[in-house]
Write a protein that holds these residues in place. Structure first.
Motif, PDB file in Angstrom:
ATOM      1  N   ALA A  61     -11.480  14.783 -49.987  1.00  0.00           N
ATOM      2  CA  ALA A  61     -11.318  14.275 -48.629  1.00  0.00           C
ATOM      3  C   ALA A  61      -9.936  14.651 -48.115  1.00  0.00           C
ATOM      4  N   MET A  62      -9.901  15.361 -46.992  1.00  0.00           N
ATOM      5  CA  MET A  62      -8.641  15.700 -46.334  1.00  0.00           C
ATOM      6  C   MET A  62      -8.564  14.914 -45.031  1.00  0.00           C
ATOM      7  N   GLY A  63      -7.693  13.928 -45.021  1.00  0.00           N
ATOM      8  CA  GLY A  63      -7.553  13.081 -43.847  1.00  0.00           C
ATOM      9  C   GLY A  63      -6.817  11.819 -44.214  1.00  0.00           C
ATOM     10  N   GLY A  64      -6.999  10.784 -43.412  1.00  0.00           N
ATOM     11  CA  GLY A  64      -6.370   9.505 -43.682  1.00  0.00           C
ATOM     12  C   GLY A  64      -7.291   8.578 -44.454  1.00  0.00           C
ATOM     13  N   PRO A  86      -3.972  13.908 -48.655  1.00  0.00           N
ATOM     14  CA  PRO A  86      -3.553  13.004 -47.581  1.00  0.00           C
ATOM     15  C   PRO A  86      -3.151  13.777 -46.322  1.00  0.00           C
ATOM     16  N   ALA A  87      -3.745  13.395 -45.197  1.00  0.00           N
ATOM     17  CA  ALA A  87      -3.407  14.047 -43.931  1.00  0.00           C
ATOM     18  C   ALA A  87      -3.482  13.044 -42.790  1.00  0.00           C
ATOM     19  N   GLY A  88      -3.342  11.762 -43.116  1.00  0.00           N
ATOM     20  CA  GLY A  88      -3.420  10.723 -42.097  1.00  0.00           C
ATOM     21  C   GLY A  88      -2.056  10.143 -41.786  1.00  0.00           C
ATOM     22  N   THR A  89      -2.076   8.972 -41.180  1.00  0.00           N
ATOM     23  CA  THR A  89      -0.830   8.302 -40.803  1.00  0.00           C
ATOM     24  C   THR A  89      -0.313   7.415 -41.921  1.00  0.00           C
ATOM     25  N   ALA A  94      -4.180   6.702 -51.233  1.00  0.00           N
ATOM     26  CA  ALA A  94      -3.581   7.793 -51.999  1.00  0.00           C
ATOM     27  C   ALA A  94      -2.207   7.412 -52.534  1.00  0.00           C
ATOM     28  N   VAL A  95      -1.415   6.763 -51.694  1.00  0.00           N
ATOM     29  CA  VAL A  95      -0.065   6.360 -52.107  1.00  0.00           C
ATOM     30  C   VAL A  95      -0.137   5.406 -53.292  1.00  0.00           C
ATOM     31  N   ARG A  96      -1.022   4.404 -53.218  1.00  0.00           N
ATOM     32  CA  ARG A  96      -1.110   3.399 -54.281  1.00  0.00           C
ATOM     33  C   ARG A  96      -1.734   3.950 -55.554  1.00  0.00           C
ATOM     34  N   LEU A  97      -2.414   5.080 -55.448  1.00  0.00           N
ATOM     35  CA  LEU A  97      -2.925   5.736 -56.652  1.00  0.00           C
ATOM     36  C   LEU A  97      -1.890   6.671 -57.274  1.00  0.00           C
ATOM     37  N   ASP A 102       2.500  14.635 -49.844  1.00  0.00           N
ATOM     38  CA  ASP A 102       2.521  15.828 -49.016  1.00  0.00           C
ATOM     39  C   ASP A 102       1.159  16.525 -49.074  1.00  0.00           C
ATOM     40  N   THR A 103       0.658  16.940 -47.933  1.00  0.00           N
ATOM     41  CA  THR A 103      -0.679  17.523 -47.844  1.00  0.00           C
ATOM     42  C   THR A 103      -0.840  18.732 -48.759  1.00  0.00           C
ATOM     43  N   LEU A 104       0.070  19.673 -48.680  1.00  0.00           N
ATOM     44  CA  LEU A 104      -0.069  20.903 -49.468  1.00  0.00           C
ATOM     45  C   LEU A 104       0.210  20.668 -50.954  1.00  0.00           C
ATOM     46  N   HIS A 105       1.140  19.779 -51.262  1.00  0.00           N
ATOM     47  CA  HIS A 105       1.385  19.453 -52.674  1.00  0.00           C
ATOM     48  C   HIS A 105       0.150  18.810 -53.301  1.00  0.00           C
TER      49      HIS A 105
END
Length: 292
Positions: A61-64, A86-89, A94-97, A102-105
């Motif tokens: 999933a690419m998004g928020g 991650p590509a959201g606001t 994702a952060v808590r996992l 960074d999207t590309l990383h």
């Protein structure tokens, strides 16, 4: 690996949409075949994700958090590998996992992935027949009402609409009467804030259920007593640090299963509208196979 890349070009206000070709290129550089999946509706995205799983593909999933939420509906409990770019606001899940922010990383990490790790998810069953999964937090109090109001508003657009919805709900603030069963133990109470979390935060870093661990097989529950408008707004900044739970008017619980009922409350999870109460929420250990 064959990957279905669920892409939401409007996530994060569209700021990272231009990165989609580079994300695809980086995944392909890892030796993966990538099929970009988009849809004009939420149900359409879930259906295409489920079709990809049925075809033996991994899902990324690419998004928020909203896009991730749709991906979870496709993969939860299936054994299919799942990745997040991650590509959201906020990107709270994702952060808590502990995934790259960074999207590309993040795309590079998935490209190099050699396995998966088990992550718990929460399964929701509504009294109206709704079934859904969530990864982060379910709101069933003030924040749910703010989301509901914001979704009804047609003006203004952008963050200001949400800010106005907060003001509107503060003016309309009143405690609701809830019935809650924590692993079968029932309580009845009045509250303005109820949240159930698989991970700690929502809304771009609000640590509403601090300490929630998506690998412990339990849900974390936070309930606040009836509060005045001023007290609620004073408590709100503490949520960023998770220190609001030290307030004696805030109670916390942990449980495998939570049953929650109240009149006139529609719950939101991962920022998405789910259904009206009553609901039963169950922690399902290892329901997600996360690429790592």
């Amino acid at each position: 690996m064959n990957i279905a890349l669920l892409a939401n070009p409007t996530a994060g206000k569209g700021r990272r949409a231009a990165l989609l070709p580079e994300v695809v290129a980086r995944l392909e550089a890892g030796g993966h075949a990538v099929d970009v999946v988009t849809a004009t509706t939420r149900d359409g995205m879930v259906e295409r994700g489920r079709a990809a799983v049925a075809g033996g593909k991994a899902v990324v999933a690419m998004g928020g958090d909203g896009t991730v939420h749709l991906g979870l509906q496709a993969v939860a409990g299936t054994g299919a590998a799942f990745g997040i770019v991650p590509a959201g606001t906020g990107n709270d899940f994702a952060v808590r996992l502990g995934l790259p922010g960074d999207t590309l990383h993040a795309a590079d990490a998935i490209a190099r992935s050699t396995g998966t790790r088990d992550v718990d998810l929460a399964r929701v069953e509504g009294g109206d027949g709704t079934t859904a999964w969530f990864g982060a937090v379910m709101a069933a109090g003030f924040d749910a009402f703010v989301n509901e109001r914001a979704n009804r508003m047609r003006w203004p657009r952008g963050p200001q609409r949400y800010n106005l919805a907060i003001v509107g709900e503060l003016l309309a603030l009143r405690a609701r009467r809830y019935t809650m069963r924590i692993d079968g133990n029932e309580s009845v109470f009045e509250s303005v804030l109820v949240a159930i979390g698989n991970t700690e935060s929502y809304g771009g870093g609000f640590r509403i259920v601090p300490g929630a661990d998506p690998a412990d097989g339990l849900l974390d529950v936070v309930v606040a007593e009836p509060l005045s408008r001023l007290t609620l707004m004073r408590l709100r900044p503490k949520v960023f640090k998770g220190t609001h739970v030290r307030d004696p008017r805030v109670s916390t619980f942990r449980a495998k299963t939570v049953e929650l009922a109240a009149e006139g409350v529609t719950v939101y999870a991962d920022g998405e509208r789910i259904c009206p109460l009553p609901v039963t929420i169950t922690c399902v250990p290892g329901a997600l196979n996360l690429m790592c």
